[in-house]
Write a protein that holds these residues in place. Structure first.
Motif, PDB file in Angstrom:
ATOM      1  N   ILE A   1       6.741  -1.963  -5.280  1.00 59.31           N
ATOM      2  CA  ILE A   1       5.760  -2.578  -4.380  1.00 59.31           C
ATOM      3  C   ILE A   1       5.293  -1.474  -3.437  1.00 59.31           C
ATOM      4  O   ILE A   1       5.999  -1.111  -2.490  1.00 59.31           O
TER       5      ILE A   1
ATOM      6  N   ASN B   1       3.287  -0.623  -0.749  1.00 62.10           N
ATOM      7  CA  ASN B   1       2.489  -1.087   0.397  1.00 62.10           C
ATOM      8  C   ASN B   1       2.183   0.073   1.351  1.00 62.10           C
ATOM      9  O   ASN B   1       1.707  -0.139   2.470  1.00 62.10           O
TER      10      ASN B   1
ATOM     11  N   ASP C   1       7.941   1.728  -2.092  1.00 64.75           N
ATOM     12  CA  ASP C   1       7.489   3.123  -2.095  1.00 64.75           C
ATOM     13  C   ASP C   1       8.420   4.001  -1.267  1.00 64.75           C
ATOM     14  O   ASP C   1       8.808   5.099  -1.683  1.00 64.75           O
ATOM     15  N   GLY C   2       8.826   3.504  -0.106  1.00 60.45           N
ATOM     16  CA  GLY C   2       9.708   4.296   0.761  1.00 60.45           C
ATOM     17  C   GLY C   2      11.045   4.563   0.096  1.00 60.45           C
ATOM     18  O   GLY C   2      11.603   5.663   0.204  1.00 60.45           O
TER      19      GLY C   2
ATOM     20  N   SER D   1       4.036   1.802   3.110  1.00 58.12           N
ATOM     21  CA  SER D   1       4.757   1.808   4.387  1.00 58.12           C
ATOM     22  C   SER D   1       6.238   1.512   4.207  1.00 58.12           C
ATOM     23  O   SER D   1       6.671   0.988   3.181  1.00 58.12           O
ATOM     24  N   TYR D   2       6.987   1.865   5.228  1.00 64.85           N
ATOM     25  CA  TYR D   2       8.357   1.395   5.378  1.00 64.85           C
ATOM     26  C   TYR D   2       8.249   0.014   6.012  1.00 64.85           C
ATOM     27  O   TYR D   2       8.334  -0.136   7.233  1.00 64.85           O
ATOM     28  N   GLY D   3       8.033  -0.984   5.176  1.00 65.05           N
ATOM     29  CA  GLY D   3       7.743  -2.318   5.692  1.00 65.05           C
ATOM     30  C   GLY D   3       8.854  -2.884   6.561  1.00 65.05           C
ATOM     31  O   GLY D   3       8.622  -3.366   7.667  1.00 65.05           O
TER      32      GLY D   3
END
Ligand SMILES: Cc1ncc(C[n+]2csc(CCOP(=O)(O)OP(=O)(O)O)c2C)c(N)n1
Ligand SMILES: [Mg+2]
Lengths: 168, 184
Positions: B96, B98, B70-71, B100-102
């Motif tokens: 994916i 999520n 997403d980021g 967030s910036y995983g």
């Protein structure tokens, strides 16, 4: 000589069949020429780093790519040039309108023009500057050189090369 | 489910396909779970997985699956109109999401707030856009492959990362073996 057609012909003769562009007034003619040719697939991109991503993928898929953009886009693409095109060692001819050079009417364009060659030199990107129409003679050799060494290569084309700005 | 659990789930589907994988922990996880010459790992250049995958799908006939985040989509939003207007049938963009910036420590992105990537992809001109729950990823991915239609999947899942080693393979080696797999 029709410079736009000459550039597109040289691209096609060197098997460049995937071209992405972000417009510049100076590049309008060559973009139009490329758009109407059946031997070159033209995909406009919204930002030049995105365009370099498209080119990287096309090259890995077996097509020879090129990007056509304005020199201000050097400021947009430094990270992509370093971490994608150069890091993975990919060829990328960059046909760049060199705004802010002699015969430029728009003062703001000079602000990136003064950094353009320094940035390209800092990136160790082979750089050619087309100032006279006859400089286009070198284009075919530059394309061969680019796909020989698998590097990004810059071709800066200034207003004088394109014949000035007409009435502006 | 977190990203690594999804990747483990779908690894048998990915194995036979050309995969372009997002920068950072996503690539580290895929590399650790099931390294394949058909995987192109991004080691830098946040945001360009979808563009690299699109160029690849346009240049040759094999199916291309992009594992994006997403980021990364948010940082290269111009990619959605380009996909929407040029999408070939062999292109699958699996985001994916999520929220967030995983890779950088799970800082929230705007998709965890008001922003809806499914609606954005549709508004950009993408025709087959599906929202998928983490547990259904494998089924949805297989359906997208079988459909023979360009597809954007937005996979909603939890934020979190598995501890995996950094990829030390040389980028030119990654790229060279990938190109050989593409051409084979
Ligand atoms: C230009 C740039 N800015 C920031 C980063 C740091 N960075 C690397 S990965 C990443 C997060 C990517 O998030 P997302 O695409 O959602 O993937 P996730 O890890 O969440 O699966 C960030 C911010 C970077 N590599 N490049
Ligand atoms: Mg994310």
């Amino acid at each position: 000589m029709n410079i736009d057609k000459r550039i597109a012909d040289d691209l096609a003769a060197n098997d460049v069949s995937f071209v992405t562009t972000v417009p510049c007034k100076q590049l309008a003619g060559v973009i139009e020429e490329i758009d109407q040719r059946s031997d070159i697939f033209h995909i406009p991109s919204n930002k030049e780093d995105e365009g370099m991503g498209l080119c990287a993928g096309a090259w890995m898929g077996g097509k020879r790519p090129a990007i056509i953009m304005q020199n201000t886009a050097i400021g947009v693409t430094i990270n992509t040039l370093a971490t994608l095109i150069q890091y993975y060692r990919m060829p990328l001819p960059m046909i760049i309108s060199y705004r802010g050079e002699l015969r430029e009417p728009v003062a703001c364009q000079v602000e990136m023009a003064v950094h353009t060659k320094a940035l390209l030199a800092q990136m160790h990107i082979p750089t050619y500057h087309f100032h006279w129409q006859s400089d286009v003679e070198e284009f075919d050799n530059i394309l061969k050189y680019t796909f020989m060494c698998n590097k990004p290569v810059a071709i800066l084309t200034d207003a004088n090369f394109w014949g000035g700005y007409g009435d502006q | 489910m977190i990203r690594s659990e999804i990747l483990r789930d779908i690894a048998p589907i990915l194995r036979d396909q050309l995969v372009v994988c997002n920068i950072g922990i996503p690539s580290q996880e895929l590399h650790a779970i099931d390294d394949q010459p058909t995987n192109f790992y991004m080691l830098g250049t946040m945001g360009l997985a979808s563009s690299i995958g699109l160029g690849l799908a346009l240049a040759q006939p094999k199916t291309v699956i992009v594992i994006d985040g997403d980021g990364s989509i948010l940082t290269n939003l111009g990619t959605l109109p380009t996909i929407g207007n040029n999408c070939p049938d062999n292109y699958i963009l699996m985001i994916i999401d999520n929220g967030s910036y995983g890779s950088t420590g799970d800082q929230p992105t705007y998709t965890s707030m008001k922003t809806d990537l499914v609606a954005m992809a549709r508004a950009a001109g993408c025709e087959n856009v599906v929202e998928v729950q983490d547990v259904d990823t494998g089924t949805a991915l297989q359906a997208a492959i079988d459909s023979g239609k360009g597809t954007v999947m937005v996979v909603k899942c939890d934020s979190g990362n598995a501890k995996m080693p950094v990829i030390t393979m040389d980028p030119v080696v990654i790229r060279d073996r990938f190109m050989k797999a593409v051409a084979s």
